[in-house]
Write an enzyme that holds these catalytic residues in place. Structure first.
Site, mmCIF file in Angstrom:
data_model
loop_
_atom_site.group_PDB
_atom_site.id
_atom_site.type_symbol
_atom_site.label_atom_id
_atom_site.label_comp_id
_atom_site.label_asym_id
_atom_site.label_seq_id
_atom_site.Cartn_x
_atom_site.Cartn_y
_atom_site.Cartn_z
ATOM 1 N N GLU A 1 -36.834 -0.504 -15.462
ATOM 2 C CA GLU A 1 -35.996 -0.705 -16.649
ATOM 3 C C GLU A 1 -35.087 -1.909 -16.461
ATOM 4 O O GLU A 1 -34.347 -1.968 -15.479
ATOM 5 C CB GLU A 1 -35.161 0.558 -16.916
ATOM 6 C CG GLU A 1 -36.007 1.780 -17.219
ATOM 7 C CD GLU A 1 -35.190 3.042 -17.464
ATOM 8 O OE1 GLU A 1 -33.940 2.972 -17.365
ATOM 9 O OE2 GLU A 1 -35.786 4.091 -17.741
ATOM 10 N N HIS B 1 -33.354 3.889 -22.646
ATOM 11 C CA HIS B 1 -32.672 4.916 -21.858
ATOM 12 C C HIS B 1 -31.341 5.281 -22.519
ATOM 13 O O HIS B 1 -30.282 5.288 -21.882
ATOM 14 C CB HIS B 1 -32.445 4.439 -20.424
ATOM 15 C CG HIS B 1 -32.403 5.563 -19.438
ATOM 16 N ND1 HIS B 1 -32.932 5.487 -18.167
ATOM 17 C CD2 HIS B 1 -31.889 6.825 -19.527
ATOM 18 C CE1 HIS B 1 -32.750 6.620 -17.522
ATOM 19 N NE2 HIS B 1 -32.117 7.454 -18.320
#
Length: 318
Positions: A267, A286
């Protein structure tokens, strides 16, 4: 004066309410002012000496970092999942750990259901098309009457199951560690004891379990092959639970109908990642626990957890 390192970027939004709690206990505060997740080297630079407590977000705390934080006595997770912390090393060093259990499960569950609606009705694709000047329809599916297989019967999984039942779906839960069926019985939900059967029966599979060596790539070529070709996959837990190459193959071959995730193995994902090119794959950043209510609860609870640990008698660090 002993110090506390606070790494989550959003924590500062609640400094007016929680910083005084730390300061009045006699601790100086070190903030993460980088505007991003801290690296291992940056954490060591700040916490090598004098830092007795850390409130940690998704920043890494592997064994080699913990070993270099000479005065560290307690780590409080700003959230639930603690897979970014080497828990075995922490135990070896006598560092206490605690997460903010019960602070963000509502927000993550609501996000999971939101992703499910977005995927079932092609909402992101339709919105983008309309904004580009088109007026085309894209056929979706109803969720009422569909079976949702919830993998993981913890707080978040249970909240997802309750919301799914509320919109007319039929939840079934798979969790080999679930010892108490009272929740299922009270809410008229089923339980499946074999993952293979859940995958074969579910119209929607929703993941709500931690990342461990045992759960890595739980969703892989073999498990995806067991799912219905019309099935949808939702993942708001950890990106590492899904083999992304296998997911791409399943989506492009018609093995499953779609997938939506709030997490990714790396990420942010690399630019141009193959999954991001697919209309039937949705990815959010997220953000499942990132609501005003959850962040406020996490800030308060993670602060109190840290202070409770620091004030408790502890064994001498190894």
């Amino acid at each position: 004066m002993p110090k506390v390192l606070i790494t989550p970027k959003s924590f500062a939004n609640y400094k007016a309410s929680v910083y005084p709690l730390i300061i009045e206990q006699g601790y100086d505060i070190i903030e993460n002012n980088l505007g991003r997740t801290m690296t291992e080297a940056e954490i060591v630079e700040q916490a090598r000496e004098g830092v007795v407590g850390i409130i940690i977000g998704v920043d890494p705390l592997p064994a080699e970092v913990l070993a270099q934080c000479k005065d560290l006595r307690a780590v409080s997770k700003y959230g639930m999942g603690m897979d970014n912390i080497d828990q075995d090393k922490a135990k070896e060093l006598g560092i206490q750990l605690r997460n903010a259990a019960g602070s963000n499960h509502i927000s993550v569950a609501e996000h999971a259901i939101g992703l499910l609606f977005a995927l079932a009705r092609n909402i992101p694709h339709i919105v983008a098309s309309v904004k580009q000047g088109h007026w085309e329809r894209s056929m979706g599916i109803e969720l009422t009457g569909k079976t949702i297989g919830v993998i993981g019967g913890g707080q978040i999984g249970r909240e997802v199951a309750l919301r799914a039942k509320g919109i007319g779906m039929q939840p079934v839960i798979y969790d080999p560690f679930l010892r108490d069926d009272s929740f299922l019985e009270a809410n008229g939900m089923g339980r499946i004891h074999q993952l293979e059967l859940l995958l074969e029966q579910a119209d929607v599979v929703s993941l709500h379990l931690p990342y461990t060596p045992q759960t890595k790539h739980l969703i892989n070529e073999e498990t995806l092959a067991r799912m219905k070709s019309s099935a949808l996959l939702i993942n708001t837990s950890r990106g590492e639970l899904v083999d992304e190459d296998a997911l791409y193959a399943a989506l492009t071959s018609g093995g499953i109908a779609g997938a939506a995730q709030d997490v990714f193995s790396v990420e942010p994902p690399e630019a141009g990642h193959q999954l991001l090119q697919l209309d039937r794959f949705l990815l959010t950043s997220h953000t499942g626990a990132f609501t005003k209510e959850a962040v406020a609860r996490m800030a308060t609870l993670s602060t109190q957890n840290l202070l409770d640990m620091l004030n408790a008698p502890t064994e001498q660090k190894a």
